[in-house]
Design a protein around this motif. Structure first.
Motif, mmCIF file in Angstrom:
data_model
loop_
_atom_site.group_PDB
_atom_site.id
_atom_site.type_symbol
_atom_site.label_atom_id
_atom_site.label_comp_id
_atom_site.label_asym_id
_atom_site.label_seq_id
_atom_site.Cartn_x
_atom_site.Cartn_y
_atom_site.Cartn_z
ATOM 1 N N UNK A 255 9.486 1.493 6.854
ATOM 2 C CA UNK A 255 9.112 1.657 8.259
ATOM 3 C C UNK A 255 8.396 2.995 8.462
ATOM 4 N N UNK A 256 8.941 4.065 7.886
ATOM 5 C CA UNK A 256 8.303 5.386 8.010
ATOM 6 C C UNK A 256 6.904 5.394 7.395
ATOM 7 N N UNK A 257 6.746 4.659 6.307
ATOM 8 C CA UNK A 257 5.457 4.670 5.605
ATOM 9 C C UNK A 257 4.363 3.931 6.370
ATOM 10 N N UNK A 258 4.729 3.227 7.426
ATOM 11 C CA UNK A 258 3.692 2.627 8.264
ATOM 12 C C UNK A 258 2.809 3.719 8.867
ATOM 13 N N UNK A 259 3.322 4.943 8.894
ATOM 14 C CA UNK A 259 2.565 6.074 9.444
ATOM 15 C C UNK A 259 1.603 6.680 8.432
ATOM 16 N N UNK A 260 1.541 6.141 7.230
ATOM 17 C CA UNK A 260 0.699 6.735 6.188
ATOM 18 C C UNK A 260 -0.773 6.769 6.594
ATOM 19 N N UNK A 411 7.247 -2.452 9.464
ATOM 20 C CA UNK A 411 7.600 -2.752 8.081
ATOM 21 C C UNK A 411 6.552 -3.615 7.403
ATOM 22 N N UNK A 412 6.029 -4.618 8.128
ATOM 23 C CA UNK A 412 4.974 -5.471 7.583
ATOM 24 C C UNK A 412 3.678 -4.688 7.410
ATOM 25 N N UNK A 413 3.296 -3.940 8.455
ATOM 26 C CA UNK A 413 2.023 -3.220 8.419
ATOM 27 C C UNK A 413 1.982 -2.173 7.322
ATOM 28 N N UNK A 414 3.134 -1.559 7.044
ATOM 29 C CA UNK A 414 3.146 -0.458 6.085
ATOM 30 C C UNK A 414 2.668 -0.889 4.708
ATOM 31 N N UNK A 415 2.885 -2.144 4.338
ATOM 32 C CA UNK A 415 2.455 -2.602 3.018
ATOM 33 C C UNK A 415 0.935 -2.534 2.861
ATOM 34 N N UNK A 416 0.210 -2.941 3.897
ATOM 35 C CA UNK A 416 -1.254 -2.854 3.850
ATOM 36 C C UNK A 416 -1.716 -1.395 3.861
ATOM 37 N N UNK A 417 -1.107 -0.591 4.710
ATOM 38 C CA UNK A 417 -1.518 0.809 4.831
ATOM 39 C C UNK A 417 -1.262 1.572 3.539
ATOM 40 N N UNK A 418 -0.101 1.344 2.921
ATOM 41 C CA UNK A 418 0.226 2.024 1.669
ATOM 42 C C UNK A 418 -0.770 1.640 0.582
ATOM 43 N N UNK A 419 -1.057 0.339 0.458
ATOM 44 C CA UNK A 419 -1.979 -0.128 -0.577
ATOM 45 C C UNK A 419 -3.347 0.532 -0.428
ATOM 46 N N UNK A 480 13.138 -7.704 -1.659
ATOM 47 C CA UNK A 480 12.520 -7.457 -0.359
ATOM 48 C C UNK A 480 12.457 -5.978 0.033
ATOM 49 N N UNK A 481 13.510 -5.202 -0.174
ATOM 50 C CA UNK A 481 13.434 -3.785 0.216
ATOM 51 C C UNK A 481 12.420 -2.973 -0.584
ATOM 52 N N UNK A 482 12.004 -3.510 -1.727
ATOM 53 C CA UNK A 482 11.135 -2.743 -2.626
ATOM 54 C C UNK A 482 9.643 -2.985 -2.360
ATOM 55 N N UNK A 483 9.309 -3.688 -1.284
ATOM 56 C CA UNK A 483 7.889 -4.001 -1.029
ATOM 57 C C UNK A 483 7.025 -2.753 -0.880
ATOM 58 N N UNK A 484 7.445 -1.690 -0.182
ATOM 59 C CA UNK A 484 6.579 -0.496 -0.120
ATOM 60 C C UNK A 484 6.414 0.176 -1.469
ATOM 61 N N UNK A 485 7.470 0.158 -2.298
ATOM 62 C CA UNK A 485 7.364 0.725 -3.642
ATOM 63 C C UNK A 485 6.349 -0.073 -4.456
ATOM 64 N N UNK A 486 6.408 -1.397 -4.325
ATOM 65 C CA UNK A 486 5.466 -2.249 -5.048
ATOM 66 C C UNK A 486 4.034 -1.979 -4.613
ATOM 67 N N UNK A 487 3.819 -1.842 -3.310
ATOM 68 C CA UNK A 487 2.468 -1.572 -2.809
ATOM 69 C C UNK A 487 1.905 -0.288 -3.417
ATOM 70 N N UNK A 488 2.718 0.761 -3.455
ATOM 71 C CA UNK A 488 2.255 2.040 -3.999
ATOM 72 C C UNK A 488 2.028 1.969 -5.504
ATOM 73 N N UNK A 489 2.961 1.395 -6.247
ATOM 74 C CA UNK A 489 2.851 1.371 -7.705
ATOM 75 C C UNK A 489 1.706 0.495 -8.177
ATOM 76 N N UNK A 490 1.553 -0.682 -7.567
ATOM 77 C CA UNK A 490 0.471 -1.580 -7.988
ATOM 78 C C UNK A 490 -0.885 -0.932 -7.725
ATOM 79 N N UNK A 491 -1.048 -0.333 -6.548
ATOM 80 C CA UNK A 491 -2.316 0.340 -6.230
ATOM 81 C C UNK A 491 -2.572 1.493 -7.185
ATOM 82 N N UNK A 492 -1.524 2.257 -7.504
ATOM 83 C CA UNK A 492 -1.677 3.419 -8.378
ATOM 84 C C UNK A 492 -2.057 3.011 -9.799
ATOM 85 N N UNK A 493 -1.543 1.897 -10.271
ATOM 86 C CA UNK A 493 -1.826 1.448 -11.638
ATOM 87 C C UNK A 493 -3.161 0.722 -11.729
#
Length: 577
Positions: A255-260, A411-419, A480-493
């Protein structure tokens, strides 16, 4: 083709014409009227609006007359939003103080690390995040995807702030929520019309009052009632289980990472930083760090304060109202002020905060929508059209009571923003500076970039797609709780991996723009030499122009963007054997 810059005559201060055919002769050969018939906006109309604050283009040195600290203060004024108080309270009331503070810290670290290269790039080369994204892995049209995501960020948070203001107006003035939504929406229109000049004055003058009203109650409660700190630290959340667990921390961090994506709004101010020199480098770096990634330090503190105040007023107002900033500050002011002053002060704080952030949301959103529309349609409709469109989207969300399902949206939006942000940050840090596969100098002009660069587009689509699937339990409840971690790691790799596989060949369609003078000066700053665009007949600095395909003259970036017949766009260079 080579185009000579205009030079200034030392004795008269007048500009001498460029060598070769004049701009007027070039226009005679291929008139402005011809381009207007082909779908261009009238040059005078486009120039008048885009030169107010250099919408959609490089911000020239001649316009950037603010000191680094004035730019930083203006940028920090744009994060005066109250949403942090609601976000922190919502996470804490659900998961408990320990999990909430850990989630806030995790998100702040990620946002700071990814925001630093973006802030530096925007301040150093004086371009906004969309222009950075184009040359950092996405391509000229590929970054339309991320422009839409950023525009969505601005109206989602406009709606959130507008909802908070409407709650304040209801409590203070008795206005029904639907009317408060309208007031909060239309109030910002006069302020956002005038761009950076008006926004800088607004933010600088209102920031001291905002800080005093925000910090004062917290300090008073801690000093006069130390028990509030103990109750805050021991709060176990709705489940009452207590303790810190990974799933709760990651759900809260998501949720916090939606502010990224807030770094995009910070860069909308940082692009007006003056050139970095030996004389100002310490102040310059301080301003960039403070107003760039440093915004998250204040943001994290506000989230923690929001939870503190929610716990303080919880018994009195209940869990639903405890997430509303107006109720939080009403309770805090009541402990230190006479009753007749409590509600007026709380309303003043909410209104000031909402205006400070929503002029930025409306301004930045209008830039993002206009940028996307202009590239796709090759027409420039004017920024005010999209100010109103962005406000309309926000008003619809407010009337739909988005505040009641806030955490789900964020929570949903943060996945796109993080990626998106991680992809661009990785391209700058790894592909540009480490692997050197991505061009170091910024590039955003049409004709210089490929339409789509698979480096950023593949990484972003894969990271956001898979993380969204995880968020909606498609891969099981445990993940499910790991979706923001997945967004960051996949983009980084994937970002450096795709760059290596493609050998960086899809970054630049051309390596030269037909002008002999380099883009950057000896200090690495964009050159201030001016050239005359032969379509709109206005002067632009070196990074904002390229040689014309059909005339011995130059064309500015906006005229290139609106060239529907491709008459000015330089051809691609022959492929290497």
């Amino acid at each position: 083709m080579s185009v000579e810059p205009q030079l200034t005559a030392p004795d008269s201060g007048r500009q001498l014409p460029p060598a070769g055919p004049s701009a007027e002769q070039a226009v005679a050969d291929h008139t402005v009227a011809d381009h207007a018939a082909a779908g261009h906006l009238r040059p005078d109309q486009a120039v008048t609006e885009t030169l107010e604050d250099y919408t959609l283009r490089f911000a020239p040195r001649s316009y950037r007359r603010w000191t680094p600290m004035v730019v930083a203060t203006t940028a920090l004024g744009g994060i005066a939003y109250m949403a942090d108080f609601s976000i922190g309270a919502g996470i804490g009331l659900t998961h408990g103080t320990g999990n909430a503070l850990a989630a806030i810290l995790v998100a702040a670290v990620v946002i700071f690390v990814t925001g630093f290269p973006l802030a530096y790039y925007g301040a150093r080369y004086n371009i906004d995040l969309d222009l950075i994204t184009r040359g950092s892995g996405f391509g000229y049209y590929g970054s339309v995807l991320t422009s839409v995501i950023f525009a969505s960020f601005t109206f989602i948070f406009f709606a959130l702030e507008g909802s908070i203001m409407a709650q304040g107006l209801k409590l203070g003035l008795g206005l029904p929520l639907w009317l408060g939504y309208l007031v909060s929406t239309f109030l910002v229109i006069p302020l956002v019309i005038y761009g950076m000049k008006a926004l800088s004055k607004l933010q600088v003058w209102t920031t001291p009052v905002w800080l005093l009203l925000m910090v004062g109650p917290l300090l008073y409660l801690v000093a006069t009632d130390p028990g509030t700190v103990n109750r805050f630290l021991s709060y176990a959340g709705a489940g009452g289980h207590g303790g810190v667990n990974t799933a709760s921390v990651l759900l809260g961090a998501g949720v916090c990472l939606s502010l990224i994506a807030q770094i995009g709004e910070q860069i909308d101010y940082l692009r007006f930083m003056p050139p970095k020199t030996e004389a100002n480098k310490r102040t310059w770096w301080t301003a960039v760090v403070m107003a760039g990634p440093g915004w998250v330090v204040l943001g994290a503190l506000k989230q923690a304060i929001g939870l503190f105040l929610a716990v303080y007023v919880l018994a009195e107002v209940g869990p639903a109202a405890a997430t509303e900033p107006i109720q939080q500050f009403k309770g805090a002011f009541a402990a230190m002020m006479p009753p007749w002053l409590v509600i007026p002060l709380a309303v003043v704080l909410v209104v000031i905060s909402q205006i400070k952030i929503n002029v930025t949301n409306a301004y930045s959103g209008s830039l993002a929508w206009t940028n996307s529309f202009t590239r796709v349609t090759k027409r420039y409709p004017g920024r005010m059209v999209f100010v109103l469109a962005n406000l309309a989207f926000a008003l619809i969300l407010m009337e739909a009571d988005m505040f009641s399902f806030l955490n789900g949206i964020l929570g949903f939006y943060s996945n796109c923003a993080i990626a998106w942000v991680v992809t661009v940050a990785t391209d700058i840090m790894v592909n540009k500076y480490l692997l050197k596969l991505s061009p170091h100098a910024p590039e955003f002009r049409r004709g210089m970039l490929y339409p789509v660069n698979p480096v950023g587009v593949v990484a972003f689509v894969a990271a956001s797609g898979l993380s969204i699937a995880m968020y909606f339990h498609a891969l099981g409840d445990a993940l499910q709780p790991y979706s923001p971690v997945a967004a960051a790691l996949i983009a980084f790799v994937l970002t450096p991996l795709v760059a290596v596989v493609t050998k960086g060949r899809y970054y630049l369609r051309r390596t030269g723009d037909g002008i002999d003078e380099p883009l950057l000066d000896a200090d690495g700053n964009p050159r201030a030499t001016t050239y005359t665009c032969h379509v709109c007949r206005q002067e632009f600095e070196r990074p904002d122009v390229a040689a014309c395909r059909t005339h011995d003259a130059v064309v500015c970036s906006l005229c290139l963007s609106t060239d529907r017949i491709g008459d000015h766009v330089l051809p691609a260079e022959p492929a290497a054997p």
